[in-house]
Design a protein around this motif. Structure first.
Motif, PDB file in Angstrom:
ATOM      1  N   MET B   1     -14.794   4.875  -7.757  1.00  0.00           N
ATOM      2  CA  MET B   1     -13.650   3.961  -7.705  1.00  0.00           C
ATOM      3  C   MET B   1     -14.003   2.746  -6.846  1.00  0.00           C
ATOM      4  O   MET B   1     -14.558   2.902  -5.762  1.00  0.00           O
ATOM      5  CB  MET B   1     -12.442   4.688  -7.095  1.00  0.00           C
ATOM      6  N   LEU B   6      -9.351   1.308  -4.755  1.00  0.00           N
ATOM      7  CA  LEU B   6      -9.057   2.333  -3.747  1.00  0.00           C
ATOM      8  C   LEU B   6      -8.003   1.817  -2.762  1.00  0.00           C
ATOM      9  O   LEU B   6      -7.047   2.512  -2.421  1.00  0.00           O
ATOM     10  CB  LEU B   6     -10.349   2.695  -3.005  1.00  0.00           C
ATOM     11  N   GLN B   9      -4.684   1.781  -4.403  1.00  0.00           N
ATOM     12  CA  GLN B   9      -4.155   3.142  -4.482  1.00  0.00           C
ATOM     13  C   GLN B   9      -3.620   3.612  -3.127  1.00  0.00           C
ATOM     14  O   GLN B   9      -2.545   4.200  -3.033  1.00  0.00           O
ATOM     15  CB  GLN B   9      -5.263   4.109  -4.921  1.00  0.00           C
ATOM     16  N   LEU B  10      -4.401   3.315  -2.111  1.00  0.00           N
ATOM     17  CA  LEU B  10      -4.012   3.714  -0.756  1.00  0.00           C
ATOM     18  C   LEU B  10      -2.695   3.052  -0.378  1.00  0.00           C
ATOM     19  O   LEU B  10      -1.780   3.718   0.119  1.00  0.00           O
ATOM     20  CB  LEU B  10      -5.121   3.331   0.238  1.00  0.00           C
ATOM     21  N   ASP B  11      -2.611   1.767  -0.662  1.00  0.00           N
ATOM     22  CA  ASP B  11      -1.399   1.020  -0.323  1.00  0.00           C
ATOM     23  C   ASP B  11      -0.188   1.621  -1.046  1.00  0.00           C
ATOM     24  O   ASP B  11       0.873   1.815  -0.450  1.00  0.00           O
ATOM     25  CB  ASP B  11      -1.585  -0.442  -0.714  1.00  0.00           C
ATOM     26  N   ARG B  13       0.183   4.682  -2.144  1.00  0.00           N
ATOM     27  CA  ARG B  13       0.516   6.009  -1.600  1.00  0.00           C
ATOM     28  C   ARG B  13       1.166   5.912  -0.226  1.00  0.00           C
ATOM     29  O   ARG B  13       2.084   6.671   0.088  1.00  0.00           O
ATOM     30  CB  ARG B  13      -0.743   6.878  -1.530  1.00  0.00           C
TER      31      ARG B  13
END
Lengths: 894, 54
Positions: B1, B6, B9-11, B13
């Motif tokens: 990824m 990434l 995605q982190l943000d 989540r």
């Protein structure tokens, strides 16, 4: 499942992404099986055999289960956070050690933990060699190393393939191993009489000595706490916090301990049969069990080491991934495999295992304690996740260049505590009393207490809790709490401190009045600087007093310490009835109540107008009044430049202002006039009278804060100071401050006194209000102080100030929608201002009874002094209006 | 990824966590803590008693 989803899942399971609720795959049973698989290693047998050398079977049983469960139940509690947010504890540990500090600790933990896996590989090689011998196969030289490396390879491949493979392997392996364990117990108990095991006591055990028992409990504590580094990887995949927590506790506490006991049973049985206590499970199996059963069991136990190696590689691969996020999970697993392989090739790991164990046992307990205390007490289960993930603009966990010095010092102190109690290498007990807690237990408790207590100290708390905005303490300050008398034990230190701080300035206190002043009385002092709080105790010596203090002082020095020195907390410019009640309590119990009625440091060394409520308070209290008019305090450290000027001499006039009889006979106006007169001052005038030269070259720096408007061109907010010069950036007129504080126009002959300039500015503001041209409309950054614990960041808000008073629109903490709070002019006689509050620049504060909002301007066209002038004038206008209304009503009635 | 993916995605989540959107996770209840505390107390008592069993 498409590629992106697969990659995302991989990043969640084997990387740093928080695992969402939908991605959770583990129920209690799955987590229990995986963790049991990790714990059921041949080291359990080694541990069991070791325990059998210390204590009898019954004590061994108690220590193995109760000892392990007690420690696990406590130290594993923080895994509920991992389940809640789907993150590893190493993400949390960034708050404890700092974003860089955590990397150092993760590497340290892995370096000292991985020799365990090398031991597993060694035992696997031994198992296979024994199997070969049983089958009559002679293995060539070097096969031991090859078998060990084969174990590393198998475990690494399983970990490399990811979580699904590990889950599958443990689902098969763990139930089979549990069955083997049961069989082993049966074999053990059937090979020898049951009573031989049940009544077993070690030969060298001194009778009625507690030391071996405590050592056995310590061994169990140390044994289970080794999982602390990798304890969260499995629970974070669980669907419920309870499942994650209890799977960790029972996986190691029941399954692991069961195999420890199995190892002990085998070791005792071996000693009974052969006269020798053997700790190699493969030898025990081959000797004691029936051949077929023994071989099967032996094979499974051997492969248990592969399972352990696989789960261990996965756990610590994720640990490393959490700290070194740029490296891929698979690379890290390969690196871990290489490290274990190197240890196997080295071949002396078993020989040096004790040294590794010694270091690791010292580190794990403090680490677990720090996590526990930080999780439950310091951060109260809330983490600034964005700072933990080092998101852009979030740096609460950077501390000192990435290292949290407090956490690291506590970790080092915890290691030292453990070694101070017991030397695991020589077996020497240094402290017999603390040894009862066990070295691990003491290090855990000691580190936890140290960290918890340190974090209660205000400077440490501010350092550690930079993330307080995430989980602020919103409990309002207890205004009704009865103020304690100044702590008697603290008084000598307080007086000594005050003396040392003032002796350099040759403080002289001149006491005048009708008679010697004895409590109870009300002491009213002028308010120039923090030095006022140091002069006052010396003036009233040897008596104690209670002081009225603004709440931010409580926050800065700590509530407990501030109460011990007799402070009553309040907020500025609010009608605080609880404070009045407490003032009455102090005087009724025969104490001295010291207050500074100006309620704000002098901006330019001149007295502020006192509130009339002071005279009303004097009437209410009905105790003598003493005034303390201090000189030099402002000159020494003016609010606009707190650097101490060493040439200043301090002086204080203490006067018996009003007797009880006078208070009874005089009117409120007369009392007010007398107090006002006694508390009036002009520090620059006093300086000139004293011929006190202040030669500091930077004596004018900061004076642009109160002198914000150019006296020449009238431009506001563009004054600038350098050295002893104040200049206007618009018209470039400049003034030089002489050694007596008088301003001289640089290219002219005019001189001006600072207080005159200040009052001229006030007139400009008053005129603007009268001409209806005054108004403030600005964006401010808001920091709320609801109590003595913490400031709470409330983001930005919109502040207006006009003839209707203040209006502040913002989102208060915990609220989603903005709201507008208002303060009408009649409610505020003045305004608290700061020129550089804790290095954050100018601010004003607006208070309610239960909160104080510190407002920092985002615009540089702002002067706290200007707003203060406006507040004072608007309040006067409001008073006049009210008086006029009253007069009109009374004349109409007539 | 990729890194930007990434980060995104982190943000996302983290936003979900901040907004308490992970309703599928059961939290520890007070009774669970009480149970754990009782177990600890019993465990310590057993450990102390164990010192007197020889």
């Amino acid at each position: 499942m498409n590629r992106t989803n697969e990659e995302m899942e991989k990043e969640a399971y084997c990387g740093i992404l928080p695992v969402t609720d939908k991605e959770r795959t583990y129920h209690f049973i799955d987590a229990l099986l995986v963790l049991s698989g990790y714990c059921i290693a041949t080291w359990s047998y080694t541990q069991g055999a070791y325990l059998a050398t210390l204590v009898g079977f019954r004590q061994l049983l108690i220590g193995a289960f109760a000892g392990a469960l007690v420690m696990l139940l406590i130290y594993q509690l923080p895994v509920i956070l991992s389940t809640r947010y789907g993150i590893d504890i190493w993400i949390w540990l960034r708050s404890v050690f700092g974003t860089k500090g955590v990397k150092a600790i993760a590497v340290l933990i892995i370096v000292i933990n991985f020799p365990w896996y090398a031991v597993c590989c060694d035992l696997f090689a031994s198992s296979m060699s024994n199997l070969a011998t049983i089958f009559g196969v002679t293995l060539p030289a070097g096969s031991h190393l090859a078998l060990g490396l084969f174990c590393v390879l198998l475990g690494t491949v399983l970990a490399y393939r990811g979580l699904r493979t590990i889950t599958l392997a443990t689902r098969i392996l763990v139930p089979a191993l549990l069955v083997v364990g049961v069989i082993v117990v049966i074999v053990g108990f059937t090979s020898v009489p049951v009573s031989a095991i049940w009544s077993y006591t070690p030969k060298n055990n001194p009778e009625h000595s507690l030391v071996p028992y405590i050592l056995s409990v310590e061994a169990n504590f140390a044994f289970v706490i080794t999982l602390v580094g990798g304890m969260a990887e499995v629970p974070r995949l669980c669907k419920s916090e309870k499942a994650g927590y209890f799977a960790g506790v029972l996986g190691q506490g029941l399954a692991g301990s069961f195999f420890v006991v199995v190892g002990a049973v085998m070791a005792i049985a071996m000693q009974y049969v052969t006269g020798e206590m053997v700790e190699d499970p493969t030898v025990m199996m081959a000797t004691l069990s029936v051949p077929a059963l023994g071989l099967t069991s032996l094979l499974l136990v051997g492969f248990a080491n592969v399972g352990t190696q696989a789960v261990g590689s996965y756990l610590y691969g994720v640990v490393l991934k959490s700290t070194f996020k740029k490296l891929s999970y698979r690379t890290l697993v390969l690196l871990l495999g290489a490290y274990v392989a190197l240890l196997c090739i080295w071949g002396k790991i078993v020989e040096y295992f004790g040294a590794f164990l010694t270091i690791s046992a010292c580190v794990y307990a403090p680490l677990a304690a720090l996590l526990f205390v930080d999780f439950f007490m310091v951060r109260r289960q809330k983490l600034d996740l964005r700072s933990a993930y080092e998101c852009k603009g979030h740096s609460n966990y950077c501390y000192t260049q990435g290292f949290n010095l407090v956490g690291l010092i506590c970790l080092a102190a915890g290691c030292a505590m453990s070694l101070l109690v017991y030397n695991p290498v020589s077996g020497e007990i240094h402290n017999h009393i603390l040894f009862y807690l066990t070295p691990t237990g003491f290090a855990f408790i000691g580190t936890g207490l140290l960290y918890g207590l340190l974090c209660m100290l205000p400077p440490v708390r501010r350092y550690v809790r930079k993330d307080s905005c995430v989980n602020p303490d919103t409990t309002p300050f207890d205004r009704d709490r009865v103020p304690p008398k100044q702590n008697l034990l603290a008084m000598p230190f307080l007086w000594l401190y005050c003396f040392l701080e003032t002796c350099g300035a040759h403080l002289k206190i001149n006491k005048t009045g009708k008679r010697e002043i004895k409590p109870p009385y009300l002491l009213l002092g002028t308010h120039h600087s923090f030095m006022d709080f140091l002069v006052t105790p010396l003036a009233i010596f040897p008596h104690r007093a209670n002081y009225i203090s603004e709440l931010e002082g409580f926050e800065y020095y700590g509530e407990w310490a501030y109460r011990q020195i007799g402070c009553l907390g309040t907020r500025k410019f609010v009608d605080d009835l609880a404070l009045v009640k407490n003032i009455c309590r102090v005087t009724k119990r025969g104490g001295i109540l010291a207050m500074y009625p100006e309620a704000r440091y002098a901006n330019v060394g001149t007295s502020s107008e006192l509130p009339r409520s002071v005279a009303k308070l004097v009437k209410l209290l009905h105790v003598p009044v003493v005034t303390l008019n201090m000189h030099g305090n402002y000159l020494q450290s003016p609010i606009w430049n707190l650097k101490k000027r060493k040439q200043v001499r301090l002086h204080a006039d203490m006067t018996y202002a009003l007797t009880e009889d006078e208070i009874r006979s005089l009117s409120i106006d007369e009392i007010y006039d007398r107090i006002s007169k006694l508390l009036s001052y002009d520090e620059y005038q006093w300086q000139r009278e004293q011929h006190m030269r202040l030669t500091d070259s930077d004596r004018a720096e900061g004076i642009e804060m109160p002198l914000y408007q150019c006296r020449h061109c009238g431009a506001k907010y563009r004054m600038h100071t350098s050295g002893s010069t104040l200049s206007c950036q618009i018209c470039h007129t400049s003034w030089d401050m002489d050694e007596f504080g008088t301003m001289h126009e640089t290219n002219g002959t005019g001189i001006i006194y600072i207080p005159d300039w200040y009052e001229w500015e006030r007139e400009q503001v008053n005129r603007a209000i009268e001409n209806e041209t005054y108004g403030i409309d600005t964006i401010v950054r808001i920091s709320a102080l609801p109590n003595a614990k913490n400031f709470i960041d409330c983001g930005q808000g919109h502040l207006t100030h006009d003839t209707e008073g203040f209006a502040l629109t913002f989102c208060d903490y915990g609220e989603q929608q903005p709201r507008t709070m208002t303060w009408v002019p009649s409610s505020m006689i003045s305004l608290h201002t700061e020129y550089n509050y804790r290095g954050q620049g100018q601010c004003i504060t607006l208070s309610t009874l239960d909160n104080t909002y510190f407002l920092y301007p985002t615009d540089k066209d702002f002067s706290a002094t200007e707003i203060q002038f406006a507040v004072e004038y608007l309040n006067k206008l409001s008073d006049r209006k009210r008086t006029d209304t009253r007069r009109t009503i009374s004349s109409e009635r007539r | 990824m990729r890194n930007d993916e990434l980060r995104e995605q982190l943000d996302e989540r983290l936003k979900q966590i901040e907004n308490n959107e992970w309703s599928g996770i059961d939290h520890m209840q007070k009774k669970d803590y009480v149970f754990a505390a009782i177990c600890v107390a019993v465990g310590i008592a057993i450990l102390i008693l164990g010192a007197f069993i020889f």
